[in-house]
Enzyme design. Structure first.
Site, PDB file in Angstrom:
ATOM      1  N   GLN A 144      52.813  39.486  35.216  1.00  0.00           N
ATOM      2  CA  GLN A 144      52.042  38.287  35.544  1.00  0.00           C
ATOM      3  C   GLN A 144      51.009  38.615  36.631  1.00  0.00           C
ATOM      4  O   GLN A 144      50.019  37.912  36.784  1.00  0.00           O
ATOM      5  CB  GLN A 144      52.987  37.175  36.007  1.00  0.00           C
ATOM      6  N   LYS A 180      46.699  39.229  36.395  1.00  0.00           N
ATOM      7  CA  LYS A 180      45.580  38.313  36.237  1.00  0.00           C
ATOM      8  C   LYS A 180      44.722  38.086  37.473  1.00  0.00           C
ATOM      9  O   LYS A 180      43.489  38.132  37.380  1.00  0.00           O
ATOM     10  CB  LYS A 180      46.088  36.956  35.733  1.00  0.00           C
ATOM     11  N   HIS A 221      22.149  65.741  51.918  1.00  0.00           N
ATOM     12  CA  HIS A 221      22.812  65.755  53.233  1.00  0.00           C
ATOM     13  C   HIS A 221      22.143  64.784  54.206  1.00  0.00           C
ATOM     14  O   HIS A 221      22.212  64.985  55.420  1.00  0.00           O
ATOM     15  CB  HIS A 221      22.810  67.164  53.849  1.00  0.00           C
ATOM     16  N   LYS A 274      15.862  40.056  64.340  1.00  0.00           N
ATOM     17  CA  LYS A 274      16.616  40.749  63.291  1.00  0.00           C
ATOM     18  C   LYS A 274      16.361  40.183  61.896  1.00  0.00           C
ATOM     19  O   LYS A 274      16.204  38.993  61.699  1.00  0.00           O
ATOM     20  CB  LYS A 274      18.133  40.653  63.553  1.00  0.00           C
ATOM     21  N   SER A 328      52.159  30.495  37.401  1.00  0.00           N
ATOM     22  CA  SER A 328      50.857  31.173  37.247  1.00  0.00           C
ATOM     23  C   SER A 328      49.749  30.210  36.832  1.00  0.00           C
ATOM     24  O   SER A 328      48.588  30.606  36.759  1.00  0.00           O
ATOM     25  CB  SER A 328      50.957  32.330  36.244  1.00  0.00           C
ATOM     26  N   SER A 339      19.841  36.983  62.790  1.00  0.00           N
ATOM     27  CA  SER A 339      20.924  37.071  63.762  1.00  0.00           C
ATOM     28  C   SER A 339      20.950  35.788  64.575  1.00  0.00           C
ATOM     29  O   SER A 339      19.904  35.204  64.869  1.00  0.00           O
ATOM     30  CB  SER A 339      20.687  38.275  64.677  1.00  0.00           C
ATOM     31  N   TYR A 381      58.104  43.577  28.183  1.00  0.00           N
ATOM     32  CA  TYR A 381      57.524  42.662  29.168  1.00  0.00           C
ATOM     33  C   TYR A 381      58.446  42.523  30.379  1.00  0.00           C
ATOM     34  O   TYR A 381      59.674  42.437  30.255  1.00  0.00           O
ATOM     35  CB  TYR A 381      57.283  41.268  28.558  1.00  0.00           C
ATOM     36  N   GLU A 409      24.818  44.600  51.982  1.00  0.00           N
ATOM     37  CA  GLU A 409      26.043  44.958  52.708  1.00  0.00           C
ATOM     38  C   GLU A 409      27.267  44.325  52.049  1.00  0.00           C
ATOM     39  O   GLU A 409      28.329  44.945  51.948  1.00  0.00           O
ATOM     40  CB  GLU A 409      25.935  44.533  54.167  1.00  0.00           C
TER      41      GLU A 409
HETATM   42  N1  ARG Z   1      52.916  33.462  32.855  1.00  0.00           N
HETATM   43  C1  ARG Z   1      53.388  34.627  32.209  1.00  0.00           C
HETATM   44  C2  ARG Z   1      52.436  35.806  32.475  1.00  0.00           C
HETATM   45  O1  ARG Z   1      51.398  35.565  32.898  1.00  0.00           O
HETATM   46  C3  ARG Z   1      53.471  34.422  30.740  1.00  0.00           C
HETATM   47  C4  ARG Z   1      54.497  35.249  30.091  1.00  0.00           C
HETATM   48  C5  ARG Z   1      55.851  34.782  30.512  1.00  0.00           C
HETATM   49  N2  ARG Z   1      56.876  35.468  29.808  1.00  0.00           N
HETATM   50  C6  ARG Z   1      58.138  35.426  30.185  1.00  0.00           C
HETATM   51  N3  ARG Z   1      58.982  36.106  29.472  1.00  0.00           N
HETATM   52  N4  ARG Z   1      58.523  34.799  31.246  1.00  0.00           N
HETATM   53  O2  ARG Z   1      52.759  36.923  32.289  1.00  0.00           O
END
Ligand code: ARG
Length: 458
Positions: free
Chosen positions: A322, A325, A156, A283, A23, A277, A317, A290
């Site tokens: 992951q 993000k 409308h 144009k 990541s 254009s 977890y 848009e």
């Molecule tokens: N790169 C991981 C994430 O973004 C960090 C947490 C990793 N935890 C683990 N138990 N592998 O979620």
């Protein structure tokens, strides 16, 4: 690439999977927050007696150095490490050797990443709020220039009643103001610190989590270690707040795209936000608007993706998380860029007053006013509606507007009204009648402008 978990393994990672698993290419954005968390954690371990005072200060100095080093050469972050936490640990090791290996006591990447993300989002919310604020100011400025400029209002997509440009644009200021409060609400709910929850069961080190939370600027620590590392409500919530902003922006974009069309011609975008254009020389396309309209789908898609990722996910977890993000970061970038571009477009917009007035003058936008005049003369509204409807039908047949009905016909149809319709149905009078709180009358619009100017100044 050095790993944080090598001991149990004898084989090596498949190279394609190693890349798939990584990541760092996107969580390197959390570098500063990861360092902030590590400074607080080192201090907490020191206070808990796990690290010596000298070790804490050595670590904290190394963290500061690392921050400077990366600031001077951001390319250092383009590395092979698995994630930002592994990167920071390796780099600290280069500074202080095995002392860096002591810092992870009682901590997990699970509570680390949860903390980093909340710290990052806290700032993102501030920035998004500021972007909303500047767009709102630009929109209020349009209202200042056009408190009384008539603009056809639609339902409308059929012309309905005249509005003012100021009133129309202030509708979007209302939306953006709600959006700002949604951002603030999201910020309030994410204001709890997960650090010290460790992997899922709570840290085995006797750290003071209240102090850690305070050191990192949170109001309080989270209360359940499992929830602390499994919770991504705040990610969803912020994605929703941003989706709503984008939906509002997309409606503004659509309104202005239509207003700029050859069919409407109510406004013209400045050359700064329009394109031409490659084929048709005449144009002038509203690309900025848009793109904003188009990107709304992308942000709302990220919200949906995050909710689907969390659905049915067991506690606590899981690596699925992951996935929180990339979409989130993209949504933040997209949303703030769209707010910025919308503000630029709003700063240079030119409304065509004559064309707007003309558009309000044809199509019986004053019919409701005529019915209201009859009501004022004691006619039940339903009867008034019916009689005006009949008059509209006659006017259509004659190719004229209500105000142009021959005087004799007016007296026959509406004996209750002595004044000529041309006078009673003038655009000024029609607009001025919408004096009710929240109405389109220029007088009201001017009051609202003052209210917003005051509110935005604080
Ligand atoms: N790169 C991981 C994430 O973004 C960090 C947490 C990793 N935890 C683990 N138990 N592998 O979620």
């Amino acid at each position: 690439m050095s790993k944080l978990w090598g001991g149990r393994f004898s084989g090596s990672l498949d190279p394609f999977f190693a890349e798939f698993n990584r990541s760092l290419p996107y969580d390197r954005r959390l570098f500063d927050q990861d360092l902030d968390g590590s400074i607080a954690w080192a201090k907490a371990l020191g206070e808990a007696g796990v690290l010596k005072k000298t070790e804490v200060s050595k670590l904290q100095r190394a963290i500061k150095n690392l921050r400077q080093k990366v600031k001077a050469d951001p390319n250092l972050l383009v590395a092979e490490d698995e994630d930002i936490h592994s990167f920071v640990e390796r780099m600290l090791g280069e500074e202080v050797g095995s002392l860096a290996r002591k810092l992870h006591a009682g901590r997990s990447r699970n509570d680390q990443v949860a903390t980093d993300l909340k710290l990052y989002l806290r700032e993102a919310v501030q920035k998004l709020g500021a972007c909303c604020h500047s767009l709102m100011s630009r929109l209020v400025q349009i209202a200042v220039e056009h408190p009384a400029t008539p603009l056809p209002g639609y339902t409308h997509l059929q012309r309905a009643q005249p509005l003012t440009v100021g009133h129309h644009v202030l509708a979007y200021v209302e939306m953006l103001d709600r959006d700002r409060t949604r951002l603030d609400d999201a910020a309030k709910r994410m204001d709890t610190c997960p650090l010290g929850s460790a992997a899922l069961a709570g840290s085995g080190m006797p750290v003071d989590r209240r102090q850690i939370a305070a050191d990192l600027g949170f109001t309080a620590p989270t209360r359940n270690s499992i929830d602390s590392v499994a919770d991504r409500d705040h990610v969803c919530e912020l994605l929703f707040a941003m989706s709503m902003i984008m939906i509002h922006l997309s409606r503004l974009a659509e309104d202005w795209i239509f207003f700029a069309s050859q069919e409407a011609r109510f406004l013209e975008f400045s050359d700064a936000v329009a394109t031409g254009s490659s084929l048709m020389p005449q144009k002038k396309n509203p690309d900025a608007m848009e793109l904003i309209r188009g990107k709304a789908g992308r942000v709302a898609g990220h919200l949906n993706a995050m909710m689907m990722t969390l659905k049915g996910l067991p506690l606590a977890y899981n690596k699925d998380m992951q996935e929180d993000k990339e979409g989130l970061f993209d949504a933040i970038d997209t949303c703030s860029a769209c707010l910025t571009v919308a503000a630029t477009a709003a700063s240079n917009l030119r409304f065509d007053r004559e064309r707007c007035l003309e558009a309000c003058s044809y199509g019986f936008l004053d019919s409701t006013d005529l019915a209201d005049l009859l009501v004022a003369a004691g006619v039940p509204f339903r009867d008034a509606h019916e009689r005006v409807g009949i008059a509209v039908r006659q006017a259509i047949q004659q190719g004229i507007e209500l105000r142009d009905l021959p005087r004799a016909l007016q007296q026959e149809l509406f004996p209750e009204i002595d004044q000529p319709l041309a006078k009673e149905l003038s655009i000024e009078k029609v607009l001025a009648r919408r004096q009710v709180l929240g109405g389109s009358a220029p007088k009201r619009v001017r009051q609202e402008i003052k209210r917003w100017q005051k509110k935005l100044a604080t």
